[in-house]
Design a protein around this motif. Structure first.
Motif, short mmCIF file in Angstrom:
data_model
loop_
_atom_site.label_atom_id
_atom_site.label_comp_id
_atom_site.label_asym_id
_atom_site.label_seq_id
_atom_site.Cartn_x
_atom_site.Cartn_y
_atom_site.Cartn_z
N GLU A 172 0.84 -1.20 0.00
CA GLU A 172 0.00 0.00 0.00
C GLU A 172 0.87 1.25 0.00
O GLU A 172 0.55 2.25 -0.65
CB GLU A 172 -0.92 -0.01 1.22
N VAL A 173 1.98 1.19 0.73
CA VAL A 173 2.95 2.31 0.73
C VAL A 173 3.49 2.52 -0.68
O VAL A 173 3.53 3.65 -1.18
CB VAL A 173 4.10 2.02 1.72
N CYS A 174 3.89 1.43 -1.33
CA CYS A 174 4.45 1.53 -2.69
C CYS A 174 3.43 2.06 -3.68
O CYS A 174 3.77 2.87 -4.56
CB CYS A 174 4.95 0.15 -3.14
N GLU A 175 2.17 1.62 -3.55
CA GLU A 175 1.13 2.08 -4.47
C GLU A 175 0.86 3.57 -4.28
O GLU A 175 0.62 4.29 -5.26
CB GLU A 175 -0.14 1.27 -4.27
N ARG A 176 0.90 4.02 -3.04
CA ARG A 176 0.71 5.46 -2.79
C ARG A 176 1.84 6.25 -3.42
O ARG A 176 1.61 7.29 -4.09
CB ARG A 176 0.66 5.69 -1.28
N VAL A 177 3.06 5.79 -3.26
CA VAL A 177 4.21 6.48 -3.85
C VAL A 177 4.11 6.46 -5.37
O VAL A 177 4.36 7.47 -6.04
CB VAL A 177 5.53 5.82 -3.38
N ARG A 178 3.75 5.32 -5.91
CA ARG A 178 3.62 5.18 -7.37
C ARG A 178 2.62 6.19 -7.94
O ARG A 178 2.89 6.85 -8.95
CB ARG A 178 3.20 3.76 -7.73
N SER A 179 1.47 6.33 -7.28
CA SER A 179 0.45 7.26 -7.79
C SER A 179 0.93 8.70 -7.69
O SER A 179 0.67 9.51 -8.61
CB SER A 179 -0.86 7.07 -7.01
N LEU A 180 1.65 9.04 -6.62
CA LEU A 180 2.16 10.41 -6.48
C LEU A 180 3.22 10.72 -7.53
O LEU A 180 3.25 11.83 -8.10
CB LEU A 180 2.73 10.60 -5.07
N ILE A 181 4.11 9.76 -7.79
CA ILE A 181 5.17 9.98 -8.79
C ILE A 181 4.57 10.13 -10.18
O ILE A 181 4.96 11.03 -10.95
CB ILE A 181 6.17 8.81 -8.75
N LEU A 182 3.61 9.28 -10.53
CA LEU A 182 3.01 9.35 -11.87
C LEU A 182 2.18 10.61 -12.04
O LEU A 182 2.05 11.13 -13.15
CB LEU A 182 2.15 8.11 -12.12
N ALA A 183 1.62 11.12 -10.94
CA ALA A 183 0.86 12.37 -11.02
C ALA A 183 1.78 13.55 -11.31
O ALA A 183 1.42 14.47 -12.06
CB ALA A 183 0.08 12.60 -9.73
N GLU A 184 2.99 13.51 -10.73
CA GLU A 184 3.94 14.62 -10.94
C GLU A 184 4.72 14.47 -12.25
O GLU A 184 5.08 15.47 -12.87
CB GLU A 184 4.92 14.70 -9.77
N PHE A 185 4.97 13.23 -12.65
CA PHE A 185 5.74 12.98 -13.89
C PHE A 185 4.90 12.09 -14.81
O PHE A 185 5.18 10.89 -14.96
CB PHE A 185 7.07 12.30 -13.57
N PRO A 186 3.87 12.64 -15.44
CA PRO A 186 2.92 11.81 -16.20
C PRO A 186 3.44 11.34 -17.56
O PRO A 186 2.88 10.41 -18.14
CB PRO A 186 1.71 12.74 -16.38
N LYS A 187 4.49 11.95 -18.07
CA LYS A 187 4.95 11.61 -19.42
C LYS A 187 6.37 11.04 -19.41
O LYS A 187 7.24 11.57 -18.72
CB LYS A 187 4.90 12.84 -20.33
N GLY A 188 6.57 10.00 -20.18
CA GLY A 188 7.91 9.47 -20.42
C GLY A 188 8.47 8.60 -19.31
O GLY A 188 9.61 8.14 -19.38
N LEU A 189 7.67 8.36 -18.24
CA LEU A 189 8.16 7.59 -17.11
C LEU A 189 7.26 6.37 -16.89
O LEU A 189 6.04 6.50 -16.76
CB LEU A 189 8.19 8.44 -15.83
N LYS A 190 7.88 5.20 -16.80
CA LYS A 190 7.17 3.96 -16.52
C LYS A 190 7.56 3.50 -15.11
O LYS A 190 8.75 3.37 -14.81
CB LYS A 190 7.54 2.89 -17.54
N VAL A 191 6.57 3.29 -14.25
CA VAL A 191 6.83 2.81 -12.90
C VAL A 191 6.41 1.34 -12.82
O VAL A 191 5.22 1.02 -12.94
CB VAL A 191 6.08 3.64 -11.83
#
Length: 369
Positions: free
Chosen positions: A218-237
């Motif tokens: 759950e911690v990782c999923e929260r981090v993943r959503s925050l990172i993708l929200a800030e860097f929506p293009k060109g980044l695959k998590v």
């Protein structure tokens, strides 16, 4: 590699080891320990030595411990010295042979007399493990020194900073010229910026440790959503989870912040790859077994990797990346990794970094119950 039948202790496989109860406290040690008699035959080995050699204590009992070294002569000399009371403890380096391992394990051997007749205690310190423990101890000591320095420095800065800001506000009220008030605004803005920095320095020491059940995914999923929200293009998590990892007691918000700080740094380091569209950040969880933190041994630990395919940590700061105010990018505060280390250490864990161009791996280890 086994002692001859005549050299073994006579022990029935149906009877419990008579020394198990006496020496059961050795099973709590992270260091491999054997108790042998004056002839070198094994009376007892602890769990750490079972894991190191790869054989059970039942199998090892009655065998000559020297058979598991490339050269058993130093042990025989040590035993001879113990019998004649020439020393209380003797130290030497040796190479240990392990079951199902082709590579030898370099160890630091400590042979000490027991308080019982015809008993000798042999402690085996894997040299690599010893080096790692010493490094971990240095890191913990350095982190503690950093925290004290930060706390003291922040408090020293905070009080005069409030006075400077207040004086600038009062001065601004007395000024009629708009041109002059621009200068007081600069003072106020810079004072506010420094106040924000001081607050971030003091944040880990102000907030109480809120303990609850933590699901690391759950911690990782929260981090993943925050990172993708800030860097929506060109980044695959990428998710690479071991779903068998159990919940554990910890501070969920602190762990989210720790992982987020590491992942955010990684995403920022991937600027060029994000522009090319092939930036990749991996969150990987695994179970680590027989892990030693400092001088305490844990059977299980959570192992979380935050891996990126960026340019790597600059060589000039590799050894100092967890120090406060050390940053590898222009405009960075240099506090993200320091705070991450603080939060992880508050969970009795550690952070390690392995970096080279094209792959940087931050590994978080937290003991599990």
């Amino acid at each position: 590699m086994k002692a001859s039948a005549s050299g073994r202790l006579n022990a029935s496989s149906n009877k419990p080891n008579p020394w198990s109860l006496r020496f059961q406290a050795f099973d709590l040690l992270a260091t491999p320990v054997a108790v042998i008699n004056g002839r070198g035959l094994v009376l007892f080995v602890n769990a750490a030595l079972e894991d190191t050699i790869g054989l059970s204590r039942r199998t090892l009992q009655g065998l000559h411990l020297g058979e598991y070294f490339t050269d058993k002569k130093p042990l025989e000399i040590a035993l001879e010295g113990a019998r004649s009371n020439e020393f209380a403890a003797l130290r030497y380096e040796a190479s240990l042979q392990r079951a199902n391992h082709d590579e030898l394990l370099p160890v630091h051997v400590i042979v000490a007399q027991s308080d019982q007749a015809d008993e000798v205690i042999v402690e085996l310190l894997p040299i690599e493990q010893q080096t790692r423990q010493e490094r971990e101890e240095r890191i913990v000591d350095q982190a503690q020194a950093n925290k004290e320095l930060i706390r003291n420095l922040a408090h020293e800065i905070k009080n005069p900073l409030g006075g400077i800001r207040g004086a600038a506000q009062l001065l601004e009220m007395e000024l009629d010229s708009k041109d002059l008030t621009e200068y007081t605004q600069v003072i106020i803005r810079e004072a506010d910026r420094l106040q924000t920095l001081v607050d971030r320095l003091l944040a880990p020491h102000r907030k109480p440790h809120v303990v609850g059940d933590v699901n690391m995914h759950e911690v990782c999923e929260r981090v993943r959503s925050l990172i993708l929200a800030e860097f929506p293009k060109g980044l695959k998590v990428v998710r690479d989870y071991d779903i068998s990892i159990p919940e554990f007691r910890g501070d969920r918000e602190q762990l989210i912040q720790a992982v987020l700080n590491i992942a955010h740094n990684a995403a920022q380091a991937l600027t060029d790859r994000r522009a090319e569209g092939d930036a990749e950040l991996t969150l990987r969880t695994r179970i680590a077994r027989q892990v030693t933190f400092g001088k305490q041994r844990y059977r299980l630990a959570l192992e979380l990797h935050v891996i990126d395919n960026g340019p790597g940590v600059p060589d000039s700061i590799k050894d100092r990346i967890f120090f406060p105010l050390i940053s590898g990018r222009e405009g960075g505060s240099g506090l993200g990794l320091t705070l991450a280390q603080t939060f992880v250490q508050q969970h009795h864990g550690s952070i390690e970094c392995d970096s080279m161009p094209g792959r940087t791996d931050f590994k978080i280890l937290i003991p599990l119950p």
